[in-house]
Structure formats: structure tokens, C-alpha cells
Scaffold this motif. Sequence first.
Motif, PDB file in Angstrom:
ATOM      1  N   UNK A 227       0.827  -1.197   0.000  1.00 44.02           N
ATOM      2  CA  UNK A 227       0.000   0.000   0.000  1.00 44.02           C
ATOM      3  C   UNK A 227       0.870   1.259   0.000  1.00 44.02           C
ATOM      4  N   UNK A 228       1.927   1.252   0.809  1.00 40.48           N
ATOM      5  CA  UNK A 228       2.831   2.407   0.852  1.00 40.48           C
ATOM      6  C   UNK A 228       3.456   2.611  -0.515  1.00 40.48           C
ATOM      7  N   UNK A 229       3.820   1.525  -1.169  1.00 40.91           N
ATOM      8  CA  UNK A 229       4.424   1.609  -2.503  1.00 40.91           C
ATOM      9  C   UNK A 229       3.464   2.276  -3.480  1.00 40.91           C
ATOM     10  N   UNK A 230       2.191   1.916  -3.439  1.00 39.21           N
ATOM     11  CA  UNK A 230       1.199   2.483  -4.348  1.00 39.21           C
ATOM     12  C   UNK A 230       0.955   3.959  -4.085  1.00 39.21           C
ATOM     13  N   UNK A 231       1.011   4.378  -2.825  1.00 36.48           N
ATOM     14  CA  UNK A 231       0.761   5.779  -2.497  1.00 36.48           C
ATOM     15  C   UNK A 231       1.799   6.707  -3.103  1.00 36.48           C
ATOM     16  N   UNK A 232       3.026   6.245  -3.232  1.00 37.20           N
ATOM     17  CA  UNK A 232       4.092   7.106  -3.701  1.00 37.20           C
ATOM     18  C   UNK A 232       4.241   7.185  -5.196  1.00 37.20           C
ATOM     19  N   UNK A 233       3.304   6.637  -5.954  1.00 39.22           N
ATOM     20  CA  UNK A 233       3.455   6.586  -7.405  1.00 39.22           C
ATOM     21  C   UNK A 233       2.536   7.528  -8.155  1.00 39.22           C
ATOM     22  N   UNK A 234       2.340   8.717  -7.648  1.00 37.65           N
ATOM     23  CA  UNK A 234       1.561   9.714  -8.391  1.00 37.65           C
ATOM     24  C   UNK A 234       2.404  10.210  -9.553  1.00 37.65           C
ATOM     25  N   UNK A 235       1.768  10.420 -10.658  1.00 34.61           N
ATOM     26  CA  UNK A 235       2.493  10.892 -11.841  1.00 34.61           C
ATOM     27  C   UNK A 235       3.052  12.287 -11.577  1.00 34.61           C
ATOM     28  N   UNK A 236       4.341  12.509 -11.885  1.00 30.42           N
ATOM     29  CA  UNK A 236       4.910  13.840 -11.661  1.00 30.42           C
ATOM     30  C   UNK A 236       4.162  14.936 -12.421  1.00 30.42           C
ATOM     31  N   UNK A 237       3.654  14.617 -13.602  1.00 29.14           N
ATOM     32  CA  UNK A 237       2.921  15.619 -14.377  1.00 29.14           C
ATOM     33  C   UNK A 237       1.659  16.049 -13.630  1.00 29.14           C
ATOM     34  N   UNK A 238       1.033  15.108 -12.960  1.00 30.38           N
ATOM     35  CA  UNK A 238      -0.185  15.429 -12.217  1.00 30.38           C
ATOM     36  C   UNK A 238       0.134  16.389 -11.073  1.00 30.38           C
ATOM     37  N   UNK A 239       1.233  16.147 -10.385  1.00 26.15           N
ATOM     38  CA  UNK A 239       1.638  17.030  -9.289  1.00 26.15           C
ATOM     39  C   UNK A 239       1.909  18.439  -9.780  1.00 26.15           C
ATOM     40  N   UNK A 240       2.578  18.537 -10.929  1.00 25.72           N
ATOM     41  CA  UNK A 240       2.844  19.870 -11.498  1.00 25.72           C
ATOM     42  C   UNK A 240       1.559  20.549 -11.928  1.00 25.72           C
ATOM     43  N   UNK A 241       0.650  19.779 -12.480  1.00 29.58           N
ATOM     44  CA  UNK A 241      -0.631  20.344 -12.924  1.00 29.58           C
ATOM     45  C   UNK A 241      -1.438  20.843 -11.727  1.00 29.58           C
ATOM     46  N   UNK A 242      -1.434  20.086 -10.647  1.00 30.43           N
ATOM     47  CA  UNK A 242      -2.148  20.503  -9.442  1.00 30.43           C
ATOM     48  C   UNK A 242      -1.529  21.785  -8.894  1.00 30.43           C
ATOM     49  N   UNK A 243      -0.213  21.836  -8.853  1.00 34.57           N
ATOM     50  CA  UNK A 243       0.469  23.032  -8.355  1.00 34.57           C
ATOM     51  C   UNK A 243       0.135  24.247  -9.226  1.00 34.57           C
ATOM     52  N   UNK A 244       0.173  24.070 -10.538  1.00 35.02           N
ATOM     53  CA  UNK A 244      -0.144  25.170 -11.456  1.00 35.02           C
ATOM     54  C   UNK A 244      -1.592  25.623 -11.273  1.00 35.02           C
ATOM     55  N   UNK A 245      -2.505  24.678 -11.137  1.00 30.33           N
ATOM     56  CA  UNK A 245      -3.915  25.035 -10.954  1.00 30.33           C
ATOM     57  C   UNK A 245      -4.114  25.822  -9.668  1.00 30.33           C
ATOM     58  N   UNK A 246      -3.448  25.403  -8.595  1.00 34.34           N
ATOM     59  CA  UNK A 246      -3.559  26.123  -7.326  1.00 34.34           C
ATOM     60  C   UNK A 246      -3.004  27.539  -7.449  1.00 34.34           C
ATOM     61  N   UNK A 247      -1.907  27.705  -8.181  1.00 40.41           N
ATOM     62  CA  UNK A 247      -1.349  29.044  -8.401  1.00 40.41           C
ATOM     63  C   UNK A 247      -2.337  29.918  -9.170  1.00 40.41           C
ATOM     64  N   UNK A 248      -2.942  29.355 -10.207  1.00 41.84           N
ATOM     65  CA  UNK A 248      -3.903  30.119 -11.007  1.00 41.84           C
ATOM     66  C   UNK A 248      -5.136  30.508 -10.179  1.00 41.84           C
ATOM     67  N   UNK A 249      -5.584  29.600  -9.335  1.00 34.56           N
ATOM     68  CA  UNK A 249      -6.734  29.912  -8.480  1.00 34.56           C
ATOM     69  C   UNK A 249      -6.370  31.037  -7.520  1.00 34.56           C
ATOM     70  N   UNK A 250      -5.157  30.985  -6.980  1.00 30.04           N
ATOM     71  CA  UNK A 250      -4.718  32.044  -6.065  1.00 30.04           C
ATOM     72  C   UNK A 250      -4.730  33.396  -6.772  1.00 30.04           C
ATOM     73  N   UNK A 251      -4.249  33.424  -7.989  1.00 30.93           N
ATOM     74  CA  UNK A 251      -4.252  34.675  -8.761  1.00 30.93           C
ATOM     75  C   UNK A 251      -5.676  35.132  -9.065  1.00 30.93           C
ATOM     76  N   UNK A 252      -6.529  34.194  -9.424  1.00 33.48           N
ATOM     77  CA  UNK A 252      -7.920  34.540  -9.729  1.00 33.48           C
ATOM     78  C   UNK A 252      -8.612  35.106  -8.497  1.00 33.48           C
TER      79      UNK A 252
END
Length: 76
Positions: free
Chosen positions: A1-26
Motif C-alpha cells: 500500500x505504501x508503494x502504491x501511495x508514492x506513485x503519483x504521476x509527476x505531471x499530475x503534481x505539477x498540474x495541481x500546483x499550477x492550478x492552485x497558483x492560477x486559483x490564487x491569482x484569480x
Amino acid sequence: AIHDLGHAAPQEGRAIHAARRHIKRARGVVRLLSSAWGPDAKAVDRRLRESARLLSSRRDHDVLGVLAQNLAAASE
């Protein structure tokens, strides 16, 4: 289970970060325009804040997965 938790796609993490930045600006723009928008500005801000919260939960999940994976690797 721990192994599965750590396998989020790096692109998804960047997309989430970018979306949060855009929401903050909005939200900043909404605050600047709030006097012109009136009560509608509060509703828009609330929706943006809720959206950011949902993304924040996803990001926290991803970070915990990476942390668990790093701790498991360090204990080996």
C-alpha cells in the motif's frame, strides 16, 4: 500500500500546483474587483476557495505518499 501511495504521476503534481497558483491569482483579481461585483464576488471567491481546497487535499495525499515511500526506503 505504501508503494502504491508514492506513485503519483509527476505531471499530475505539477498540474495541481499550477492550478492552485492560477486559483490564487484569480482570487486576487476577484478581491480587486469585489467593490464593482458586489455580493457576487463573495460567491465567486468561495467557489474558487473550495476548488483550491479540493486540489490541496489531492496534493497532500500525493506528498504523504512520497513521504511514506521515502521513510520505507530509509528503514530498509
